[in-house]
Scaffold this active site. Structure first.
Site, PDB file in Angstrom:
ATOM      1  N   LYS A  40      29.156 -44.996 -48.658  1.00 26.81           N
ATOM      2  CA  LYS A  40      29.923 -45.442 -47.807  1.00 26.81           C
ATOM      3  C   LYS A  40      30.728 -44.466 -47.141  1.00 26.81           C
ATOM      4  O   LYS A  40      30.916 -43.431 -47.641  1.00 26.81           O
ATOM      5  CB  LYS A  40      30.771 -46.613 -48.625  1.00 26.81           C
ATOM      6  CG  LYS A  40      31.570 -45.807 -49.544  1.00 26.81           C
ATOM      7  CD  LYS A  40      32.360 -46.849 -50.646  1.00 26.81           C
ATOM      8  CE  LYS A  40      32.801 -46.021 -51.801  1.00 26.81           C
ATOM      9  NZ  LYS A  40      33.453 -47.191 -52.722  1.00 26.81           N
ATOM     10  N   ARG A 138      40.687 -57.084 -57.427  1.00 28.34           N
ATOM     11  CA  ARG A 138      40.602 -56.656 -56.023  1.00 28.34           C
ATOM     12  C   ARG A 138      39.526 -57.628 -55.366  1.00 28.34           C
ATOM     13  O   ARG A 138      39.969 -58.470 -54.576  1.00 28.34           O
ATOM     14  CB  ARG A 138      39.936 -55.464 -56.208  1.00 28.34           C
ATOM     15  CG  ARG A 138      39.968 -54.526 -54.641  1.00 28.34           C
ATOM     16  CD  ARG A 138      39.601 -53.173 -54.541  1.00 28.34           C
ATOM     17  NE  ARG A 138      37.962 -52.776 -54.891  1.00 28.34           N
ATOM     18  CZ  ARG A 138      37.517 -51.712 -55.161  1.00 28.34           C
ATOM     19  NH1 ARG A 138      38.371 -50.452 -54.748  1.00 28.34           N
ATOM     20  NH2 ARG A 138      36.190 -51.679 -55.312  1.00 28.34           N
ATOM     21  N   HIS A 167      33.596 -53.854 -61.220  1.00 29.38           N
ATOM     22  CA  HIS A 167      34.101 -52.806 -60.965  1.00 29.38           C
ATOM     23  C   HIS A 167      35.231 -52.631 -61.775  1.00 29.38           C
ATOM     24  O   HIS A 167      35.760 -53.604 -62.081  1.00 29.38           O
ATOM     25  CB  HIS A 167      34.223 -52.678 -59.456  1.00 29.38           C
ATOM     26  CG  HIS A 167      34.341 -51.321 -59.097  1.00 29.38           C
ATOM     27  ND1 HIS A 167      33.582 -50.274 -59.209  1.00 29.38           N
ATOM     28  CD2 HIS A 167      35.592 -50.642 -58.533  1.00 29.38           C
ATOM     29  CE1 HIS A 167      34.217 -48.932 -58.624  1.00 29.38           C
ATOM     30  NE2 HIS A 167      35.309 -49.362 -58.018  1.00 29.38           N
ATOM     31  N   ARG A 223      26.166 -47.132 -60.021  1.00 27.98           N
ATOM     32  CA  ARG A 223      26.778 -46.724 -58.494  1.00 27.98           C
ATOM     33  C   ARG A 223      27.427 -45.522 -58.588  1.00 27.98           C
ATOM     34  O   ARG A 223      28.559 -45.471 -58.834  1.00 27.98           O
ATOM     35  CB  ARG A 223      27.408 -48.159 -58.061  1.00 27.98           C
ATOM     36  CG  ARG A 223      26.978 -49.359 -58.193  1.00 27.98           C
ATOM     37  CD  ARG A 223      27.769 -50.490 -57.702  1.00 27.98           C
ATOM     38  NE  ARG A 223      28.965 -50.337 -57.899  1.00 27.98           N
ATOM     39  CZ  ARG A 223      29.554 -51.225 -59.307  1.00 27.98           C
ATOM     40  NH1 ARG A 223      28.702 -52.220 -59.793  1.00 27.98           N
ATOM     41  NH2 ARG A 223      30.836 -51.143 -59.657  1.00 27.98           N
ATOM     42  N   TYR A 267      55.431 -25.132 -35.073  1.00 23.43           N
ATOM     43  CA  TYR A 267      56.436 -25.885 -34.496  1.00 23.43           C
ATOM     44  C   TYR A 267      57.559 -25.942 -35.899  1.00 23.43           C
ATOM     45  O   TYR A 267      57.350 -26.147 -36.891  1.00 23.43           O
ATOM     46  CB  TYR A 267      55.945 -27.429 -34.740  1.00 23.43           C
ATOM     47  CG  TYR A 267      54.746 -27.760 -33.745  1.00 23.43           C
ATOM     48  CD1 TYR A 267      55.291 -27.380 -32.166  1.00 23.43           C
ATOM     49  CD2 TYR A 267      53.808 -28.478 -33.881  1.00 23.43           C
ATOM     50  CE1 TYR A 267      54.225 -27.758 -31.323  1.00 23.43           C
ATOM     51  CE2 TYR A 267      52.688 -28.675 -32.826  1.00 23.43           C
ATOM     52  CZ  TYR A 267      53.108 -28.315 -31.669  1.00 23.43           C
ATOM     53  OH  TYR A 267      52.182 -28.901 -30.497  1.00 23.43           O
ATOM     54  N   CYS A 314      49.349 -28.099 -37.069  1.00 24.24           N
ATOM     55  CA  CYS A 314      49.376 -28.718 -35.717  1.00 24.24           C
ATOM     56  C   CYS A 314      48.079 -29.725 -35.701  1.00 24.24           C
ATOM     57  O   CYS A 314      47.487 -29.919 -36.895  1.00 24.24           O
ATOM     58  CB  CYS A 314      49.323 -27.878 -34.673  1.00 24.24           C
ATOM     59  SG  CYS A 314      50.393 -26.446 -34.862  1.00 24.24           S
ATOM     60  N   ASP A 316      45.363 -29.622 -33.886  1.00 22.92           N
ATOM     61  CA  ASP A 316      44.258 -28.873 -33.768  1.00 22.92           C
ATOM     62  C   ASP A 316      44.053 -27.511 -34.481  1.00 22.92           C
ATOM     63  O   ASP A 316      43.155 -26.862 -34.186  1.00 22.92           O
ATOM     64  CB  ASP A 316      43.796 -28.728 -32.305  1.00 22.92           C
ATOM     65  CG  ASP A 316      44.230 -29.976 -31.533  1.00 22.92           C
ATOM     66  OD1 ASP A 316      43.579 -31.184 -31.999  1.00 22.92           O
ATOM     67  OD2 ASP A 316      44.980 -30.140 -30.556  1.00 22.92           O
TER      68      ASP A 316
HETATM   69  C1  LIG Z   1      33.025 -46.443 -54.045  1.00 22.45           C
HETATM   70  C2  LIG Z   1      32.637 -47.421 -55.160  1.00 22.45           C
HETATM   71  C3  LIG Z   1      31.573 -47.047 -55.974  1.00 22.45           C
HETATM   72  C4  LIG Z   1      31.355 -45.380 -56.252  1.00 22.45           C
HETATM   73  O1  LIG Z   1      32.465 -44.927 -56.918  1.00 22.45           O
HETATM   74  P1  LIG Z   1      32.545 -43.212 -57.582  1.00 22.45           P
HETATM   75  O2  LIG Z   1      33.832 -43.226 -58.333  1.00 22.45           O
HETATM   76  O3  LIG Z   1      32.505 -42.417 -56.222  1.00 22.45           O
HETATM   77  O4  LIG Z   1      31.436 -43.107 -58.287  1.00 22.45           O
HETATM   78  C5  LIG Z   1      31.128 -47.790 -56.976  1.00 22.45           C
HETATM   79  N1  LIG Z   1      31.155 -49.047 -56.895  1.00 22.45           N
HETATM   80  C6  LIG Z   1      31.907 -49.439 -56.018  1.00 22.45           C
HETATM   81  C7  LIG Z   1      32.115 -51.212 -56.064  1.00 22.45           C
HETATM   82  C8  LIG Z   1      32.754 -48.882 -55.080  1.00 22.45           C
HETATM   83  O5  LIG Z   1      33.353 -49.446 -53.904  1.00 22.45           O
END
Ligand SMILES: *Cc1c(COP(=O)(O)O)cnc(C)c1O
Length: 374
Positions: A40, A138, A167, A223, A267, A314, A316
């Site tokens: 992602k 969440r 999660h 994941r 700046y 800045c 850039d």
């Molecule tokens: C982003 C995400 C992950 C990955 O998490 P890491 O800590 O980067 O390994 C796993 N599960 C869900 C639902 C996420 O949103």
């Protein structure tokens, strides 16, 4: 021929490091646990399509993204591996999810109905993973009321529940008692789904941190995001497996000049020279993801030596003070990574701006070209 980067500020992404990190992470997993590589947010700033291909080469069983658009990008690049959308897609785009053969998360009645309707219109089933909220509060259907959702799932047989996932709130604190609370809520919710005749064959809960520290959270799949990029999910996960940071942020000196003592830089003149010094201008600024909070609050590497960044960052560009040392326009400058024996870690940049390594790499903006190695 000398290959020139398309602009004098770029990120080098070491795909060999990504593959090696995944192989190392896999050695610590329970037998049979597969890896979903989380790509992602443009693979946490590393380049989604290239990282996805490298991860699949290294044995990842699938890919995880958040947005439908991110899934479509992978498909348009010709990637055919399973792709999980970890959030529900917009209800009016369910037909695209099906047409692209993406696997959506499902955790609301409206989301389920949208998928069911799209599947009915297409005359083909759609695979989905139920997202169960076990206490992060969440996204996800609450685990303590899962029977209600199970009944709704039963009413939509064209939505095939391939997986179920949750999660953690404290994965980066491996001894935190709430991890076990979430695990038992997850187990109970999955039992409840099964009692209603819904048999998710892929259970997953762990992110990088849990992959490294909690074998009881490995299930069928983990994941993995941050660790694949060679970054530690947190101090308590350091050193468990060998990880090599994949991203290096570099630029070439845009201007070099002697500035007199008493003059000030950038700046607001927040940095005043006590004596004559060589000031180098680095062509990368906050629009590129180098935060303004790093004003006079970072180091850079030039010629294998460490120098302080000085004055306000800045949009850039920003400046560094070389004292009486010299450098030339076009010299390579490292902002994140190694040069000579010196190293600036993502963690140092994160600490300087009160954030975590995830945010530092993710905000390297699309203005910065990615150059792939390995
Ligand atoms: C982003 C995400 C992950 C990955 O998490 P890491 O800590 O980067 O390994 C796993 N599960 C869900 C639902 C996420 O949103």
């Amino acid at each position: 021929m000398i290959a020139r980067a398309p602009r004098p500020a770029w990120a080098e992404v070491d795909l060999g490091a990504i593959r090696a990190n995944l192989v190392n992470i896999a050695t610590g997993l329970n037998h049979g646990t597969r890896i979903m590589a989380v790509v992602k947010a443009n693979a946490y700033g590393h380049g989604d399509v290239e990282v996805a291909r490298a991860a699949l080469e290294a044995g990842a069983a699938g890919l995880g993204v958040v947005l439908l658009e991110e899934g479509i990008r992978l498909r348009e690049a010709g990637i055919g591996a399973p792709v999980l959308l970890m959030q529900e897609p917009a209800y009016d785009r369910a037909a695209e999810v099906l047409a692209r053969d993406l696997t959506p998360a499902v955790f609301t009645i409206a989301g389920l109905e949208a998928l069911g309707a799209a599947a009915a219109r297409a005359g083909s089933p759609i695979r989905a993973h139920v997202k169960i909220d076990t206490g992060l509060n969440r996204l996800g259907w609450p685990s303590d009321r899962i029977d209600e959702f199970a009944l709704a799932l039963r009413a939509h047989p064209l939505v095939e529940i391939e997986g179920a996932f949750t999660h953690f709130a404290f994965a980066d604190e491996p001894d935190h008692p709430f991890i076990s609370v979430q695990l038992s809520r997850f187990a109970a919710a999955v039992d409840e789904l099964r009692a209603h005749g819904i048999e998710p064959r892929l259970l997953h809960a762990g992110n990088s941190a849990a992959s490294l520290t909690r074998p009881d959270a490995h299930f069928d799949m983990v994941r993995v995001g941050i660790a694949m990029y060679g970054l530690s999910p947190g101090p308590k996960c350091d050193g468990i497996v060998a990880l090599r940071p994949a991203l290096t942020l570099k630029a070439r000196a845009a201007m070099v000049k002697r500035v007199r003592g008493g003059e000030a830089v950038s700046y607001g003149h927040r940095y005043r020279l006590k004596r004559d010094a060589t000031i180098v201008t680095i062509p990368l600024g906050y629009a590129d993801g180098w935060p303004r909070g790093l004003s006079s609050n970072a180091d850079v590497l030039i010629g294998g030596r460490r120098y302080p960044a000085v004055g306000t960052v800045c949009m850039d560009s920003f400046m560094a003070d070389l004292g009486d040392d010299e450098c030339e326009v076009g010299d390579e400058i490292v902002l994140i990574g190694e040069q000579g024996g010196e190293r600036i870690g993502v963690e140092a940049v994160a600490a300087a701006t009160g954030t975590i390594n995830y945010e530092v790499v993710t905000r390297v903006s699309p203005r910065i070209p990615r150059v792939f190695r390995g």
